[in-house]
Design a protein around this motif. Structure first.
Motif, PDB file in Angstrom:
ATOM      1  N   LEU A 355       0.898  -1.401   0.051  1.00 49.03           N
ATOM      2  CA  LEU A 355       0.173  -0.273   0.056  1.00 49.03           C
ATOM      3  C   LEU A 355       1.297   1.229   0.111  1.00 49.03           C
ATOM      4  CD1 LEU A 355      -2.394  -1.764   2.823  1.00 49.03           C
ATOM      5  CD2 LEU A 355      -2.537  -1.911  -0.038  1.00 49.03           C
ATOM      6  N   VAL A 356       0.526   2.717  -0.393  1.00 50.25           N
ATOM      7  CA  VAL A 356       0.787   3.788   0.353  1.00 50.25           C
ATOM      8  C   VAL A 356       0.455   4.218   1.330  1.00 50.25           C
ATOM      9  CG1 VAL A 356       1.152   5.622  -1.288  1.00 50.25           C
ATOM     10  CG2 VAL A 356       0.918   3.943  -2.383  1.00 50.25           C
ATOM     11  N   ALA A 357       0.965   4.812   1.607  1.00 51.32           N
ATOM     12  CA  ALA A 357       0.805   6.064   2.875  1.00 51.32           C
ATOM     13  C   ALA A 357       1.966   7.127   3.170  1.00 51.32           C
ATOM     14  CB  ALA A 357       1.174   5.079   4.222  1.00 51.32           C
ATOM     15  N   GLY A 358       1.695   7.829   4.030  1.00 53.97           N
ATOM     16  CA  GLY A 358       2.307   9.158   4.486  1.00 53.97           C
ATOM     17  C   GLY A 358       4.050   8.567   5.730  1.00 53.97           C
ATOM     18  N   ALA A 359       4.598   9.140   5.380  1.00 48.52           N
ATOM     19  CA  ALA A 359       5.682   9.274   5.584  1.00 48.52           C
ATOM     20  C   ALA A 359       6.576   9.502   6.483  1.00 48.52           C
ATOM     21  CB  ALA A 359       6.917   8.940   4.862  1.00 48.52           C
ATOM     22  N   ASN A 360       5.346  10.126   7.864  1.00 47.50           N
ATOM     23  CA  ASN A 360       5.416  10.790   9.306  1.00 47.50           C
ATOM     24  C   ASN A 360       6.736  12.233   8.734  1.00 47.50           C
ATOM     25  OD1 ASN A 360       3.195  10.042  10.456  1.00 47.50           O
ATOM     26  ND2 ASN A 360       5.116   8.783  10.535  1.00 47.50           N
ATOM     27  N   GLU A 361       6.328  12.230   6.930  1.00 45.13           N
ATOM     28  CA  GLU A 361       7.738  13.747   6.512  1.00 45.13           C
ATOM     29  C   GLU A 361       7.380  14.599   6.097  1.00 45.13           C
ATOM     30  OE1 GLU A 361      12.444  13.220   4.503  1.00 45.13           O
ATOM     31  OE2 GLU A 361      11.396  11.770   5.741  1.00 45.13           O
ATOM     32  N   ASP A 362       7.556  15.877   5.501  1.00 42.70           N
ATOM     33  CA  ASP A 362       6.634  16.620   4.661  1.00 42.70           C
ATOM     34  C   ASP A 362       7.068  15.866   3.640  1.00 42.70           C
ATOM     35  OD1 ASP A 362       5.939  18.282   7.075  1.00 42.70           O
ATOM     36  OD2 ASP A 362       7.461  19.471   7.051  1.00 42.70           O
ATOM     37  N   HIS A 363       6.311  16.291   2.810  1.00 41.25           N
ATOM     38  CA  HIS A 363       6.474  15.905   1.306  1.00 41.25           C
ATOM     39  C   HIS A 363       6.869  14.017   0.824  1.00 41.25           C
ATOM     40  CE1 HIS A 363       5.726  19.951   1.111  1.00 41.25           C
ATOM     41  NE2 HIS A 363       6.426  20.210   1.397  1.00 41.25           N
ATOM     42  N   HIS A 364       7.073  13.801   1.760  1.00 42.59           N
ATOM     43  CA  HIS A 364       7.166  11.807   1.557  1.00 42.59           C
ATOM     44  C   HIS A 364       5.536  11.502   1.376  1.00 42.59           C
ATOM     45  CE1 HIS A 364      11.119  14.334   0.929  1.00 42.59           C
ATOM     46  NE2 HIS A 364      11.349  13.067   0.494  1.00 42.59           N
ATOM     47  N   HIS A 365       6.014  10.064   0.860  1.00 40.88           N
ATOM     48  CA  HIS A 365       4.841   9.044   0.966  1.00 40.88           C
ATOM     49  C   HIS A 365       5.961   7.379   1.031  1.00 40.88           C
ATOM     50  CE1 HIS A 365       2.032  11.518   1.309  1.00 40.88           C
ATOM     51  NE2 HIS A 365       0.853  11.232   1.574  1.00 40.88           N
ATOM     52  N   TYR A 366       5.269   6.384   1.376  1.00 39.73           N
ATOM     53  CA  TYR A 366       6.091   5.227   0.705  1.00 39.73           C
ATOM     54  C   TYR A 366       5.382   4.610   0.267  1.00 39.73           C
ATOM     55  CZ  TYR A 366       9.580   5.957   4.844  1.00 39.73           C
ATOM     56  OH  TYR A 366      10.445   5.987   6.370  1.00 39.73           O
TER      57      TYR A 366
END
Length: 523
Positions: A355-366
């Motif tokens: 899946l795709v999820a936020g990376a808990n980092e500005d302007h990044h996803h996993y």
């Protein structure tokens, strides 16, 4: 009665304020007139209709053995504070002070008042069961009253309250009210459905709403086309299996730069993936702390389900500042990886992989997120809104979505679950231990009544038997010297000595067994 002598001020034109057909007809037929927002005058024709409906209600309620009472509209705050609802009921509760500066409210419902009446005047189990009802004006300070009488602030309600000796008696009364309500609406010629419903601020173990089907209805309900299952939108369950395995092998976790891409739609378009492959991570504040909730990108959280699952009263989406504090990122980039919060995920995510999820980092996803591998999910549960295309949770058949107006509601409230009785109330160690046990039970979500009165044990035991609470816990110098508590099961009359260290788990297991089969003796 001659028409010329009656007050029937019909209108030729439809008033601009009337949004629905029912509201338009009531105004044009000279049945009601608006006094102020959500408050109406009932003119002679409307009152005649009301009296005929009241007659049907009284006949059906009296047939069940219920007795009619009339309770005050003004209620003292002390009763609402005692029940805990003074703080949690919300702004719909119209609070005010009388000339002596005593806090009061206009009754939106009468659970507190009727319970106070019964506890003062019912002294023996021989007086049970007791079923009391009234037909009386209620007031709820709706933020946006609309649709005429459908969503008013002041309205006439029939409300009834039963007091039963035990769980089996409560079930019988519930069934009797279920049938009585059905007969009332049938006699009124209404096309209605009976749906499973959330108990809301009234509480209880389960409830049913009686919904009149109407295109102008405010409530949405789902109904199976093949089996009897029906529920309102807040209560409707989803079919997703909680044990389904991932459908594809996991891929490596990959961080990607997603500049200024925050919403589900933006992320899906930027990465060219289906929203179903996204994890939506929502941060909520509750009175028990901050939690993270995960749902599929194309789904929405059902906050009623979430509140019930978490056993909380207050649930609000976190502020931007709090989201930044707990995730380390701006809104739109939260995700479940390395998140130091309790994480609760919807069942629909459990069988999905990569899946795709936020990376808990500005302007990044996993990319390539696999929850079982990459995150610490505390629990999976049914936490989402049911949607078009979902199947019946009972038989798997197609569901239809309908509009309805709630015209009746029956609740099974139950007794508390546990009665905690300290004996030797003057023994400080007993009192301190009882207080600690009480706080532990409350924190664990157990509905406990703590008998902290300075009364003899015999009085407390007698009152406890009258209340009919399923589990009684007694602590005193003798039991505490052995680091134990005495637990009595009302249904089986069985008494167990339980080590204090094991008491909480024992009670939770017993409550679960009572809920699953209240007639089964404890093992």
């Amino acid at each position: 009665m001659r028409y010329s002598k009656m007050l029937i001020p019909t209108l030729k034109e439809t008033p601009a304020e009337a949004e629905t057909i029912s509201h338009q007809l009531l105004l044009r037929a000279g049945m009601i007139r608006k006094l102020t927002a959500g408050i109406y005058d009932y003119l002679p024709l409307a009152l005649r209709v009301i009296r005929k409906v009241e007659k049907i209600v009284r006949e059906e309620m009296n047939q069940t053995g219920a007795q009619e009472v009339l309770l005050p509209a003004v209620q003292p705050a002390e009763l609402w504070k005692e029940s805990g609802r003074w703080e949690i009921y919300g702004k719909e509760l119209l609070r005010f002070q009388d000339r002596h500066d005593r806090d009061c409210c206009l009754g939106p419902t009468h659970e507190e008042v009727i319970t106070d009446l019964v506890r003062r005047d019912v002294h023996s189990y021989r007086q049970l069961p007791l079923n009391l009802y009234q037909i009386q004006t209620k007031f709820r300070d709706e933020i946006r009253p609309r649709f005429g009488l459908i969503r008013g602030r002041e309205f006439i309600m029939k409300d009834g309250y039963s007091f039963d000796l035990d769980e089996a008696g409560a079930d019988q009364t519930y069934a009797a009210m279920y049938q009585a309500y059905s007969r009332i609406f049938q006699r009124c010629g209404l096309r209605f459905k009976i749906v499973e419903a959330d108990t809301g601020p009234i509480g209880g173990s389960f409830s049913h709403e009686f919904m009149v089907l109407a295109d102008t209805g405010e409530d949405t309900l789902v109904s199976c086309r093949q089996c009897p299952y029906a529920a309102n939108l807040e209560k409707a369950e989803t079919l997703t299996s909680p044990t389904a395995a991932a459908a594809e092998p996991p891929q490596p976790l990959t961080k990607v730069h997603t500049p200024n891409v925050r919403t589900i739609e933006e992320v899906a378009a930027f990465l060219q993936v289906n929203p179903k492959q996204l994890i939506k991570t929502l941060i909520y504040e509750t009175e028990r702390g901050v939690v993270a909730v995960l749902i599929r990108g194309d789904h929405e959280v059902n906050e009623v389900k979430l509140k019930n699952f978490l056993k909380v009263n207050d649930l609000t989406l976190a502020s931007e500042a709090l989201i930044r504090k707990v995730t380390g990122a701006e809104v739109g980039f939260a995700g479940p990886l390395r998140l130091n919060l309790p994480i609760y995920a919807d069942y629909a995510l459990q069988p999905l992989a990569n899946l795709v999820a936020g990376a808990n980092e500005d302007h990044h996803h996993y990319l390539g997120v696999n929850l079982e591998r990459d995150a610490k999910v505390s629990h999976y549960a049914d936490l989402r809104q049911i949607t078009q295309g979902d199947r019946c949770p009972r038989c798997g058949a197609e569901l239809e979505f309908l509009k309805g107006i709630e015209v009746g509601h029956v609740f099974k409230l139950g007794p508390f679950q546990v009665l905690l009785i300290p004996i030797a109330i003057n023994d400080q160690f007993t009192v301190t231990t009882a207080e600690q046990l009480y706080m532990e039970m409350v924190a664990a979500g157990i509905e406990v009544l703590f008998d902290d009165r300075d009364e003899r044990p015999g009085v407390k035991f007698k009152d406890g038997d009258l209340l009919g609470i399923p589990l009684r816990v007694v602590v005193g110098p003798r039991t505490l010297a052995q680091h134990q508590a005495e637990v009595r099961h009302r249904q089986s009359q069985e008494i167990q000595m339980v080590p204090l260290a094991e008491l909480l788990g024992y009670l939770q297991a017993s409550i679960a067994q009572e809920r699953d089969d209240p007639n089964h003796p404890h093992q």
